[in-house]
Design an enzyme around this catalytic site. Sequence first.
Site, PDB file in Angstrom:
ATOM      1  CE1 TYR A   1      -1.643  -3.421  -8.796  1.00 40.37           C
ATOM      2  CE2 TYR A   1      -0.734  -1.354  -8.007  1.00 40.37           C
ATOM      3  CZ  TYR A   1      -1.061  -2.675  -7.799  1.00 40.37           C
ATOM      4  OH  TYR A   1      -0.793  -3.254  -6.583  1.00 40.37           O
TER       5      TYR A   1
ATOM      6  N   GLY B   1       0.779  -1.239   0.000  1.00 38.71           N
ATOM      7  CA  GLY B   1       0.000   0.000   0.000  1.00 38.71           C
ATOM      8  C   GLY B   1       0.803   1.279   0.000  1.00 38.71           C
TER       9      GLY B   1
ATOM     10  CB  CYS C   1     -15.617   3.100 -29.840  1.00 41.02           C
ATOM     11  SG  CYS C   1     -14.725   2.970 -31.367  1.00 41.02           S
ATOM     12  CD  GLU C   2     -15.963   2.120 -23.174  1.00 41.43           C
ATOM     13  OE1 GLU C   2     -16.168   2.762 -22.123  1.00 41.43           O
ATOM     14  OE2 GLU C   2     -15.824   0.902 -23.234  1.00 41.43           O
TER      15      GLU C   2
HETATM   16  N1  LLP Z   1      -1.070  -7.081  -0.847  1.00 42.62           N
HETATM   17  C1  LLP Z   1      -2.352  -7.321  -1.144  1.00 42.62           C
HETATM   18  C2  LLP Z   1      -3.083  -8.341  -0.414  1.00 42.62           C
HETATM   19  C3  LLP Z   1      -2.977  -6.563  -2.169  1.00 42.62           C
HETATM   20  O1  LLP Z   1      -4.252  -6.796  -2.445  1.00 42.62           O
HETATM   21  C4  LLP Z   1      -2.241  -5.577  -2.859  1.00 42.62           C
HETATM   22  C5  LLP Z   1      -2.846  -4.791  -3.930  1.00 42.62           C
HETATM   23  C6  LLP Z   1      -0.890  -5.386  -2.526  1.00 42.62           C
HETATM   24  C7  LLP Z   1      -0.336  -6.153  -1.494  1.00 42.62           C
HETATM   25  C8  LLP Z   1      -0.009  -4.382  -3.197  1.00 42.62           C
HETATM   26  O2  LLP Z   1      -0.458  -3.093  -2.972  1.00 42.62           O
HETATM   27  P1  LLP Z   1       0.463  -1.865  -3.426  1.00 42.62           P
HETATM   28  O3  LLP Z   1       1.723  -1.910  -2.589  1.00 42.62           O
HETATM   29  O4  LLP Z   1       0.771  -2.031  -4.856  1.00 42.62           O
HETATM   30  O5  LLP Z   1      -0.363  -0.668  -3.157  1.00 42.62           O
HETATM   31  N2  LLP Z   1      -5.163  -1.503  -9.708  1.00 42.62           N
HETATM   32  C9  LLP Z   1      -5.118  -0.536  -8.635  1.00 42.62           C
HETATM   33  C10 LLP Z   1      -4.417  -1.061  -7.417  1.00 42.62           C
HETATM   34  C11 LLP Z   1      -5.004  -2.361  -6.902  1.00 42.62           C
HETATM   35  C12 LLP Z   1      -4.250  -2.958  -5.734  1.00 42.62           C
HETATM   36  C13 LLP Z   1      -4.693  -4.341  -5.462  1.00 42.62           C
HETATM   37  N3  LLP Z   1      -4.048  -4.966  -4.350  1.00 42.62           N
HETATM   38  C14 LLP Z   1      -4.477   0.758  -9.151  1.00 42.62           C
HETATM   39  O6  LLP Z   1      -4.129   0.831 -10.335  1.00 42.62           O
HETATM   40  O7  LLP Z   1      -4.366   1.723  -8.400  1.00 42.62           O
END
Ligand code: LLP
Length: 423
Positions: free
Chosen positions: A376, A244, A347-348
């Site tokens: 992502y 996160g 097309c959106e």
């Molecule tokens: N651990 C778990 C259980 C998770 O679900 C996630 C992300 C992470 C770690 C890694 O989180 P990070 O350090 O990358 O914040 N597609 C979205 C983000 C979705 C995150 C999903 N889970 C975006 O583009 O912002």
Amino acid sequence: MEGFHRKNGVLHVDNIPLPEIAKTAGTPTYVYSASIIRQQFSALRESFSKFLPADRQPLLCYACKANSNIAILKLLQGLGAGLEIVSEGELYRGAKAGFTGDKIISTSFGKEEEEIKACLSANIHQFNIESPDELAHVNRYAGESGKVAKVLFRLNPDVQGGGHSKIQTGKKTHKFGNSATRILELYKIATEMENVEPVGVSVHIGSQVSTVSAFKPAFERLAELVQTLREQGHKVTRLDIGGGFPIVYKDEDLLDLDAYARWVNDIIVPLDTEIQMEPGRYMVGNAGILLTETLYIKKTQVRNFLVLDAAMNDLMRPALYDAWHGIEPVSNADRTPVTYDVVGPVCESGDIFAANRDIPEIREGELVAIRSAGAYGFSMASNYNSRPLPAEIMVDGDNVATIRERQTMPDLIKGESIPDWLK
Ligand code: LLP
């Protein structure tokens, strides 16, 4: 110079001018800087080594959903990272990149039979459990393969963190995690099962956690739970405190890593367990750009549309989360700014990277960089509108490598067939 920078007005990555990459690889193309990934990994490590005792350094399990290209995985594996996976596919990629089971943790939300079995045969380090039935499944398949799987239970701490409502996971209304009361029950149930061994608790409150102070109460709730578990006679030897960590897209208040490391030291370290973390975005987000070419400038009575050859299928974060990404010309950044709506060819009306954005004037055929696209970006790309997936390039100093070829037209229909009765 390392990373993305301008030299003679032209955007470079390390020693390579982006126009050179566009010439050989075409556009749209994701371009990653290996040196930035190394810097990010070191920054995390250094903060922890500053504030945590040497024998309590966390295992940094890269959350590869952020970017799962096997070259990126190999780079992080070589740096000593572990791997956080959420599917059998991510396990497969991790193995290709040389990760061994002892450094892999599975955190997927709805673990599937084949996935659990593949994880068991890879002897992964642990399963982070989301529900009682999932625990029963892991126990059953572990029994079938004559193994004892180590399990952690994911706590839902009921705190708000995460940059957008769709990427928050820590409130009790979310599908993720279990209440502390449920975890006390699950621990007891697991202790009586033959093929799982409960070893700890995990927490992950969301992604791009901009309200960084939210980490602290989540850790405190984790610590309270550990105390209660121990009072009830359970062993807690591992804690996984999630990912996160936010990155800068625009002008966000960046996570103060030192403050974070201090909370870990003050709240988690005294619990005397192995510590793990699951950073994804932080490792790779700022290390990538989406390199794209301007197809057209379409002026209407009320708008200037900058029409790129990249679209929402290539980078869906703006369409999905209204995410803000920096957009800049690769050359001629000193021209007078013009207000654009930056769009793709899909097309959106949702195929929009930025609305009313002031950007130095850009002309047809000129290259544009969309910043902070390393996390992502490609991993969420699709073939929508039958657009081939973009190429991916990794740069490291003077080295340039294609780490994924652009899809071809035959790739687009691979696996499809027309039934005989229609021929
Ligand atoms: N651990 C778990 C259980 C998770 O679900 C996630 C992300 C992470 C770690 C890694 O989180 P990070 O350090 O990358 O914040 N597609 C979205 C983000 C979705 C995150 C999903 N889970 C975006 O583009 O912002």
